[in-house]
Each structure stands twice: as structure tokens, then as C-alpha cells.
Design a protein around this motif. Structure first.
Motif, PDB file in Angstrom:
ATOM      1  N   GLU A  44       0.630  -7.944  -1.850  1.00 22.46           N
ATOM      2  CA  GLU A  44       1.170  -6.847  -2.651  1.00 22.46           C
ATOM      3  C   GLU A  44       0.405  -5.553  -2.383  1.00 22.46           C
TER       4      GLU A  44
ATOM      5  N   THR B  27       1.509  -4.213   0.912  1.00 21.24           N
ATOM      6  CA  THR B  27       2.862  -3.655   0.828  1.00 21.24           C
ATOM      7  C   THR B  27       2.834  -2.232   0.281  1.00 21.24           C
TER       8      THR B  27
ATOM      9  N   GLU C  19       1.429   0.112   2.940  1.00 20.14           N
ATOM     10  CA  GLU C  19       2.385   0.345   4.023  1.00 20.14           C
ATOM     11  C   GLU C  19       3.521   1.269   3.573  1.00 20.14           C
ATOM     12  N   GLU C  20       3.932   1.168   2.317  1.00 18.60           N
ATOM     13  CA  GLU C  20       4.957   2.080   1.800  1.00 18.60           C
ATOM     14  C   GLU C  20       4.439   3.517   1.794  1.00 18.60           C
TER      15      GLU C  20
END
Length: 397
Positions: A181, A184, A187-188
Motif C-alpha cells: 500500500e 502504491t 507510485e501514484e
């Protein structure tokens, strides 16, 4: 000289999230000879530095590496690891990247922003007053001020603030986010920044992002991933700590009415008051960003073996009575205040001049505009974050 600690490492961090106090445990540890071995929720055990002299030594000696953390199970408060970026680099790579941004953050360059920041504080205080009390000092003042400044410098649309606020919180979170998480979210944020970089390539602006793109595309001085990560680091670091330190500073001044009155009567003391606030307020929930010894090094009477991590507790070092007279006293007129609030050595905070300017203008404008400023309800504190401070702070005036 201590060479090993055979006792069980002490659970760390010591500070709690619901306040700004420095945990009593730091005082006990500072008074003991040698270093203490501690264990964070994740990663390997580490030596903890709490004394000022030892802190400056570890932060300034290049035998202690940040880059080594990328190859190790570094001590940390969350499952996810910080990953690549300028904060995990050693010279000469760190020097190369820092030099690309440094010219935008010199004292001279930042001082040119003072009229803009002053005008922005006045506008935000207009909005705060129009909202009526009780009003949330964080949402209406402490957060939008540094966000607006860093967005202008970097070329980030201000209307995107709600989006990158979520990602920024995740980047500094110590919560139960899994490593997947955490990655993620990062990376966003990287994908968002990569999109902005593409827009700036097509339509260059007079801002820091365009300057970094030119260094990347024309001088080939950094890779595309380095460019993205550098912009991410500037965006996150450029607002989060200052947005926390503004309400932290207000709370500290309200808790010391004699010092607040002194500052109101002598506004020329604001620069020194900001330095004292940076020293006195332990912003971090605990020490982070471990340094790894690259060879055997003695620190504070303890032999730190090569490959061993060391954590530097800035908040504790800033209250060391061997360095600061009446270290536990808040004194806005303190002289010779060489605190470590912005770190030390090659990783000394690049944005220190900007943070100082924003804090000076934010506090001076607020206490001048609202002489009756006071809390108007309970503070809601940030939880499970690397930096401490109010998430909601209702005030009246």
C-alpha cells in the motif's frame, strides 16, 4: 568504551502523538554513558544518539551513510521503506542532485519571496476572519500558506492540493499501511509528478520544475527517475513540516503567555523566536533516517561497528543542557541558538531559508492581527505520522 549492548533493545519511539512534549525517557538516556540500543516497530536494532555533540558528529561525519539503508532492513516505524531519492543518497550523487536545486533556495533568492508571502498571509487571515470563530487554524492558514508557496515555486496547480495531500500523508505515515500500500501511494505520486513534468516540457514556465527539466534534458545531469523523485521530495518536504510547525509554534506561544506578550511588544524578536521554536519543539515522533557506519567509529563512548545503524534524536539533542543554558526553558531572546532543527552536514535541510521566512511571516502576521488569539476547543492531533502537530486546531480571537 562500550563495544556491545547485551541487553534487550528498548522499544522506540518514546514520544506520543497527542502533544509536543519531549518524552522523559530521553532525559534518562542522555544522562547515561554511551549510546542506547533501541528497536523500532520494523527493521533491525539501532544505536540511539541523544546528546548534542554526538548528534552533530554523526550527522556531519561522512563515515555514516544514508545510501546504505537502501540495502538493509533499515529501522523504521512503518512496514514500507522510503525507497530512492535525495534523502537516501551520499556524496557525490547527493551533491550532484542537491546542487541543481540549491540555487533556488539560497537566503538571497528566498528573501525575494517575502513580499509575496506577506501578502499571502494577509489574504489568508482575511479568509480566516471572514469564516468567523471558531475557525480551524490548520485548514485555513497553517496548511494553505506553505502549500501555495511551494506550488508556485515548483509549478504545481494549487487546485491539486487535495490530491497530493493524500499522497504526502501516506509518504510520511507510520500507520499500518502495508509495504504494498505504501509503494502504491508513492507510485501514484510519482505518476502525478511525471504528468506535470510532461506538461512543463510542452509549455515551459518560469519555475523550479522547468529549471530541473532543462538540467535533465539539456545537461543530462540527472535521470528521468531522479527528476521525478526530486520534484516529489521538494513538494512533500516543502509544505508538510512547515504546515505542522506553524500550529505547533502557536500552541507553544499560547502555553508561554509571557513569551507571547514579549513577542507582541517586540516584533523584531520574531526571527529569534522562530529559531527558539525550532529548538524547543520536538517535531518528530521519533528519530528517523538512520545513518549506517561504513567503518568502526566511536560515538559518545560507544564503538559503533561497521554496518550498524545509528538514529539521531534531534529533539533530544536540542534540549541538551551541556549545549544550551536552561535547555528546558522556552526563551525567544536566546542567543547563540545553534539548534539542529534543520539537521546538520550534507543533509542539512535545503529548504531551511524558506521555512524560516514562512514561519516568521506567519507568526508575526497572526499575533499582530489577532491579539486575543486563543484556543476555541480541543486540538485533534495527527496520528501515526513521522511529524507531530495538530490536524485540527480551533481558534478564536
Amino acid at each position: 568504551m562500550t563495544t556491545a549492548d547485551t541487553s534487550t533493545p528498548l522499544a522506540y519511539p518514546f514520544n506520543t502523538a497527542d502533544g509536543l512534549e519531549l518524552a522523559d525517557e530521553y532525559e534518562r538516556v542522555r544522562d547515561q554513558p554511551g549510546l542506547l540500543q533501541v528497536q523500532l516497530p520494523y527493521g533491525e536494532p539501532a544505536w540511539l544518539v541523544t546528546r548534542y555533540t554526538d548528534a552533530r558528529f554523526v550527522l556531519g561525519d561522512q563515515r555514516f551513510s544514508r545510501a546504505e539503508a537502501l540495502t538493509r532492513d533499515e529501522p523504521r516505524q512503518s512496514e514500507g521503506q522510503s525507497g530512492s531519492g535525495i534523502l537516501t543518497m551520499d556524496p557525490p550523487d547527493h551533491t550532484r542532485l542537491r546542487s541543481l536545486v540549491a540555487k533556488a533556495f539560497t537566503v538571497r533568492q528566498i528573501e525575494k519571496l517575502r513580499p509575496q508571502v506577506r501578502a499571502l498571509t494577509a489574504s489568508l487571515l482575511d479568509d480566516l476572519e471572514a469564516a468567523g470563530h471558531p475557525a480551524d487554524l490548520v485548514d485555513l492558514y497553517a496548511l494553505p500558506l506553505p502549500v501555495a508557496v511551494i506550488c508556485r515555486m515548483l509549478g504545481v496547480p494549487l487546485e491539486d492540493r487535495p490530491r497530493f495531500r493524500v499522497w504526502s500523508d501516506a509518504a510520511l505515515s507510520t500507520s499500518s499501511l502495508t509495504a504494498a500500500e505504501f509503494e502504491t501511494n508513492i507510485e501514484e505520486l510519482r505518476a502525478y509528478m511525471a504528468g506535470l513534468i510532461d506538461l512543463h516540457r510542452k509549455d515551459p514556465q518560469d519555475d523550479l520544475m522547468t529549471a530541473l527539466i532543462e538540467a535533465r534534458d539539456e545537461g543530462d545531469r540527472l535521470s528521468e527517475r531522479e527528476l521525478v523523485d526530486l520534484c516529489v521530495a521538494v513538494l512533500v518536504a516543502g509544505h508538510e513540516t512547515t504546515a505542522s510547525q506553524i500550529p505547533n509554534s502557536v500552541l507553544t506561544l499560547l502555553d508561554h503567555p509571557d513569551q507571547l506578550a514579549r513577542l507582541r511588544e517586540n516584533p523584531e524578536l520574531v526571527a529569534g523566536a522562530v529559531e527558539e521554536l525550532l529548538r524547543f519543539v520536538p517535531l518528530g515522533s521519533g528519530a528517523s533516517q538512520p545513518r549506517y557506519a561504513t567503518e568502526d567509529v566511536e560515538v559518545g563512548g560507544t564503538l559503533v561497528r561497521a554496518g550498524t545503524p545509528v538514529l539521531v534524536a534531534i529533539g533530544a539533542a536540542n534540549r541538551d543542557a551541556l549545549r544550551f543554558t536552561a535547555a528546558g526553558t522556552f526563551d525567544i531572546a536566546r542567543e547563540g541558538n545553534q539548534h539542529l532543527g534543520f539537521g546538520h552536514g550534507v543533509h542539512h535541510c535545503l529548504g531551511a531559508p524558506l521555512a524560516r521566512l514562512e514561519l516568521q511571516e506567519a507568526l508575526a502576521a497572526l499575533i499582530t492581527r489577532f491579539p486575543g488569539l486563543a484556543l476555541a476547543g480541543d486540538v485533534t492531533w495527527k496520528s501515526e505520522m513521522l511529524v507531530r502537530g495538530p490536524r485540527v486546531m480551533p481558534v478564536r480571537w
